[in-house]
Design a protein around this motif. Structure first.
Motif, PDB file in Angstrom:
ATOM      1  N   ALA A 309       0.816  -1.217   0.000  1.00 25.10           N
ATOM      2  CA  ALA A 309       0.000   0.000   0.000  1.00 25.10           C
ATOM      3  C   ALA A 309       0.853   1.272   0.000  1.00 25.10           C
ATOM      4  N   ASP A 310       1.998   1.256   0.688  1.00 27.54           N
ATOM      5  CA  ASP A 310       2.830   2.455   0.764  1.00 27.54           C
ATOM      6  C   ASP A 310       4.106   2.328  -0.062  1.00 27.54           C
ATOM      7  N   GLY A 311       4.110   1.386  -0.994  1.00 27.18           N
ATOM      8  CA  GLY A 311       5.297   1.154  -1.820  1.00 27.18           C
ATOM      9  C   GLY A 311       5.753   2.399  -2.551  1.00 27.18           C
ATOM     10  N   PHE A 312       4.800   3.119  -3.124  1.00 26.64           N
ATOM     11  CA  PHE A 312       5.103   4.332  -3.882  1.00 26.64           C
ATOM     12  C   PHE A 312       5.795   5.366  -2.990  1.00 26.64           C
ATOM     13  N   TYR A 313       5.272   5.543  -1.774  1.00 25.19           N
ATOM     14  CA  TYR A 313       5.842   6.546  -0.863  1.00 25.19           C
ATOM     15  C   TYR A 313       7.187   6.086  -0.296  1.00 25.19           C
ATOM     16  N   ALA A 314       7.337   4.776  -0.105  1.00 23.94           N
ATOM     17  CA  ALA A 314       8.623   4.255   0.377  1.00 23.94           C
ATOM     18  C   ALA A 314       9.710   4.517  -0.665  1.00 23.94           C
ATOM     19  N   LEU A 315       9.380   4.310  -1.935  1.00 26.49           N
ATOM     20  CA  LEU A 315      10.350   4.573  -3.007  1.00 26.49           C
ATOM     21  C   LEU A 315      10.750   6.049  -3.019  1.00 26.49           C
ATOM     22  N   LYS A 316       9.766   6.905  -2.788  1.00 27.85           N
ATOM     23  CA  LYS A 316      10.013   8.338  -2.765  1.00 27.85           C
ATOM     24  C   LYS A 316      10.973   8.719  -1.619  1.00 27.85           C
ATOM     25  N   VAL A 317      10.740   8.140  -0.440  1.00 27.93           N
ATOM     26  CA  VAL A 317      11.605   8.441   0.717  1.00 27.93           C
ATOM     27  C   VAL A 317      13.038   7.993   0.440  1.00 27.93           C
ATOM     28  N   MET A 318      13.199   6.795  -0.118  1.00 34.83           N
ATOM     29  CA  MET A 318      14.559   6.314  -0.387  1.00 34.83           C
ATOM     30  C   MET A 318      15.255   7.224  -1.390  1.00 34.83           C
ATOM     31  N   LYS A 319      14.519   7.650  -2.406  1.00 35.82           N
ATOM     32  CA  LYS A 319      15.097   8.525  -3.426  1.00 35.82           C
ATOM     33  C   LYS A 319      15.513   9.866  -2.807  1.00 35.82           C
ATOM     34  N   GLU A 320      14.607  10.442  -2.028  1.00 39.29           N
ATOM     35  CA  GLU A 320      14.871  11.763  -1.439  1.00 39.29           C
ATOM     36  C   GLU A 320      16.016  11.757  -0.430  1.00 39.29           C
ATOM     37  N   THR A 321      16.197  10.624   0.260  1.00 37.55           N
ATOM     38  CA  THR A 321      17.213  10.591   1.320  1.00 37.55           C
ATOM     39  C   THR A 321      18.518   9.965   0.843  1.00 37.55           C
ATOM     40  N   GLY A 322      18.591   9.595  -0.444  1.00 34.91           N
ATOM     41  CA  GLY A 322      19.789   8.910  -0.932  1.00 34.91           C
ATOM     42  C   GLY A 322      19.936   7.539  -0.311  1.00 34.91           C
ATOM     43  N   GLY A 323      18.795   6.910  -0.046  1.00 40.80           N
ATOM     44  CA  GLY A 323      18.811   5.549   0.479  1.00 40.80           C
ATOM     45  C   GLY A 323      18.667   4.540  -0.646  1.00 40.80           C
ATOM     46  N   HIS A 324      18.840   3.264  -0.317  1.00 41.36           N
ATOM     47  CA  HIS A 324      18.737   2.215  -1.333  1.00 41.36           C
ATOM     48  C   HIS A 324      17.935   1.042  -0.798  1.00 41.36           C
ATOM     49  N   ALA A 325      17.523   0.179  -1.717  1.00 42.02           N
ATOM     50  CA  ALA A 325      16.838  -1.051  -1.304  1.00 42.02           C
ATOM     51  C   ALA A 325      17.634  -2.244  -1.804  1.00 42.02           C
ATOM     52  N   GLU A 326      17.482  -3.345  -1.105  1.00 41.79           N
ATOM     53  CA  GLU A 326      18.083  -4.608  -1.540  1.00 41.79           C
ATOM     54  C   GLU A 326      17.145  -5.725  -1.117  1.00 41.79           C
ATOM     55  N   ASP A 327      17.397  -6.908  -1.652  1.00 43.73           N
ATOM     56  CA  ASP A 327      16.624  -8.062  -1.204  1.00 43.73           C
ATOM     57  C   ASP A 327      17.523  -9.273  -1.059  1.00 43.73           C
ATOM     58  N   VAL A 328      17.084 -10.221  -0.239  1.00 43.80           N
ATOM     59  CA  VAL A 328      17.904 -11.395   0.070  1.00 43.80           C
ATOM     60  C   VAL A 328      17.093 -12.682  -0.035  1.00 43.80           C
ATOM     61  N   THR A 329      17.784 -13.759  -0.432  1.00 43.96           N
ATOM     62  CA  THR A 329      17.157 -15.075  -0.600  1.00 43.96           C
ATOM     63  C   THR A 329      16.867 -15.713   0.766  1.00 43.96           C
ATOM     64  N   ASP A 330      16.108 -16.791   0.747  1.00 43.18           N
ATOM     65  CA  ASP A 330      15.799 -17.499   1.990  1.00 43.18           C
ATOM     66  C   ASP A 330      17.076 -17.936   2.724  1.00 43.18           C
ATOM     67  N   ASP A 331      18.059 -18.432   1.988  1.00 41.56           N
ATOM     68  CA  ASP A 331      19.315 -18.842   2.641  1.00 41.56           C
ATOM     69  C   ASP A 331      20.026 -17.640   3.268  1.00 41.56           C
ATOM     70  N   GLU A 332      20.017 -16.531   2.572  1.00 40.99           N
ATOM     71  CA  GLU A 332      20.651 -15.319   3.127  1.00 40.99           C
ATOM     72  C   GLU A 332      19.879 -14.801   4.347  1.00 40.99           C
ATOM     73  N   ILE A 333      18.561 -15.016   4.359  1.00 36.01           N
ATOM     74  CA  ILE A 333      17.748 -14.620   5.522  1.00 36.01           C
ATOM     75  C   ILE A 333      18.167 -15.446   6.740  1.00 36.01           C
ATOM     76  N   ARG A 334      18.342 -16.766   6.535  1.00 35.61           N
ATOM     77  CA  ARG A 334      18.770 -17.626   7.652  1.00 35.61           C
ATOM     78  C   ARG A 334      20.171 -17.245   8.118  1.00 35.61           C
ATOM     79  N   ASP A 335      21.062 -16.934   7.162  1.00 33.43           N
ATOM     80  CA  ASP A 335      22.411 -16.474   7.537  1.00 33.43           C
ATOM     81  C   ASP A 335      22.309 -15.222   8.399  1.00 33.43           C
ATOM     82  N   GLY A 336      21.420 -14.323   8.012  1.00 34.71           N
ATOM     83  CA  GLY A 336      21.246 -13.067   8.756  1.00 34.71           C
ATOM     84  C   GLY A 336      20.764 -13.330  10.170  1.00 34.71           C
ATOM     85  N   ILE A 337      19.791 -14.228  10.317  1.00 30.97           N
ATOM     86  CA  ILE A 337      19.281 -14.576  11.652  1.00 30.97           C
ATOM     87  C   ILE A 337      20.416 -15.127  12.510  1.00 30.97           C
TER      88      ILE A 337
END
Ligand SMILES: *Cc1c(COP(=O)(O)O)cnc(C)c1O
Ligand SMILES: [Zn+2]
Length: 419
Positions: A309-337
């Motif tokens: 629902a707020d995807g559009f606004y989240a993209l806007k915030v990242m752009k305005e603040t010089g932030g970035h997005a990334e994503d991780v696989t299930d194995d990388e999620i377990r590594d993170g935990i």
């Protein structure tokens, strides 16, 4: 403005600016834009100072003027002010100078950041005269609505996708909530809830109560800024489901700046998703300012919203603040935990694995420079998503209660370590 609305002035459409009364309503009737609470910042500035905040109880309600209730909160008055932990061992592992964990895995009472939004939504629902509360949930929201409604003596209906973790299902049923399992994804659940809300006149915390509910997420940002000694972090990494938490943490820093509670400064807001449900991250990585809906398939079920629902606004915030997005696989999620657990002794749910995994990638790619300081928002507790990790944490070694067997076990270990 009238005193009866506390520090709120109105609801306002984010798109066209049309104002609406402070009722249980969430979309603009002209353009279907989302409605947001408008505050009287001049009045707030007079009563909300560093000193007044510091003198209050350690809960999210110490920032009460900036939260959308008219009177004193009546539900979840103990929620929030979770620890901000300096994570030196994890910082070393991820290769960054300074790292902090905002640990909502130990939020009260249901061990996720959702207690913040529910505390606000149910307090406001009571003010508006509702006695039945409900939600469309990916799990943690169901737990929090069920628990907080029970404590407040409100009747609750929580609607969840049918394939949720057992931990989250049991954590809703135990409070005697009406738990309805829907054969479909979260987006199907959400659509059904919009229909029910229209027909039954209940307070759906994330449908008709959404303008109030979403504001509760700001408290995570206020706490981070206060706990860092009245400054916002250079980098904040935030998990995204609908994208709301990310936009609200950003808003929290902006409001604190506007009120003179923190100084202006560069603060990059980064978003984290699972590769199996990455509509916002995929859009950010391709430089788009809109997302394409996806069908979720990930162990990070709390983040599995294919049409955010707020995807559009989240993209806007990242752009305005010089932030970035990334994503991780299930194995990388377990590594993170596991990394967070091994380095800091904090057991996070799958969404926490997403946040740590994404932070690792952003640091490796230089999008978060190694010389900077970052805060990772850990939003839920690992005890609720045991299914995802239990066959990936090694095994117990069993012996009889005998010293000889224990010594033999250590000997055998020494040998395999040498070999
Ligand atoms: C709900 C949830 C989020 C993010 O929610 P938004 O919809 O993006 O505000 C993050 N982590 C956990 C554990 C959650 O339950
Ligand atoms: Zn509008």
């Amino acid at each position: 403005m009238s005193e009866k609305n506390g520090f709120m002035k109105a609801l306002k459409c984010r798109e066209c600016g049309t104002e609406y009364p402070l009722e249980a309503t969430h979309v603009c009737e002209f353009d279907f834009g989302p409605l947001e609470v408008v505050y009287d910042y001049d009045r707030i500035k007079k009563s909300l100072t560093r000193e007044s905040i510091a003198s209050r109880a350690k809960s999210m309600w110490r920032y009460r003027e900036l939260l959308p209730v008219a009177g004193e909160p009546t539900v979840g008055t103990q929620v929030g002010f979770t620890p901000l932990v300096k994570a030196d061992r994890l910082a070393k592992r991820l290769g960054i100078r300074e790292l902090w964990i905002k640990n909502d895995a130990v939020n009260y009472p249901t061990l996720s950041f959702k207690d913040r939004v529910v505390s606000v939504a149910l307090s406001r629902a009571r003010e508006l005269g509702f006695d039945v509360v409900a939600c469309a949930s990916t799990g943690n929201l169901a737990n929090s609505v069920a628990a907080n409604a029970a404590a407040a003596g409100l009747k609750s209906y929580v609607l969840i996708p049918h394939d949720l973790e057992q931990g989250k299902v049991v954590n809703s049923l135990v409070y005697k909530a009406n738990v309805i399992s829907i054969k479909g994804h979260y987006d199907d659940v959400n659509k059904l809830c919009a229909e029910i809300a229209g027909k039954f006149g209940w307070a759906f915390v994330n449908v008709n109560m959404r303008p109030y509910y979403a504001e509760g997420s700001k408290s995570m940002g206020y706490e981070i800024a206060e706990q860092l000694g009245w400054q916002a972090p250079q980098h904040t990494v935030i998990p995204m489901a609908s994208g709301s938490l990310l936009t609200k943490v950003h808003k929290a820093f902006q409001e604190f700046e506007k009120l003179g509670l923190i100084e202006a400064g560069e603060r990059h807001i980064h978003g984290a998703q699972a590769t199996g449900c990455n509509p916002i991250a995929a859009a950010e990585k391709s430089g788009l300012d809109f997302f394409k809906p996806v069908k979720p398939n990930t162990i990070a079920k709390s983040l599995a919203i294919g049409t955010p629902a707020d995807g559009f606004y989240a993209l806007k915030v990242m752009k305005e603040t010089g932030g970035h997005a990334e994503d991780v696989t299930d194995d990388e999620i377990r590594d993170g935990i596991r990394m967070l657990a091994e380095c800091e002794g904090i057991f996070a749910e799958t969404a926490g694995g997403v946040t740590v995994g994404v932070a690792k990638k952003l640091i490796e790619s230089g999008k978060i420079p190694a010389n900077d300081s970052a805060v990772l928002c850990i939003t839920g507790n690992g005890l609720k998503t045991m299914d995802a990790i239990q066959s990936h944490v090694g095994q117990t070694r069993e012996i009889r209660p005998s010293l000889r067997e224990f010594e033999a076990l250590l000997e055998a270990e020494k040998k395999t370590a040498v070999a």
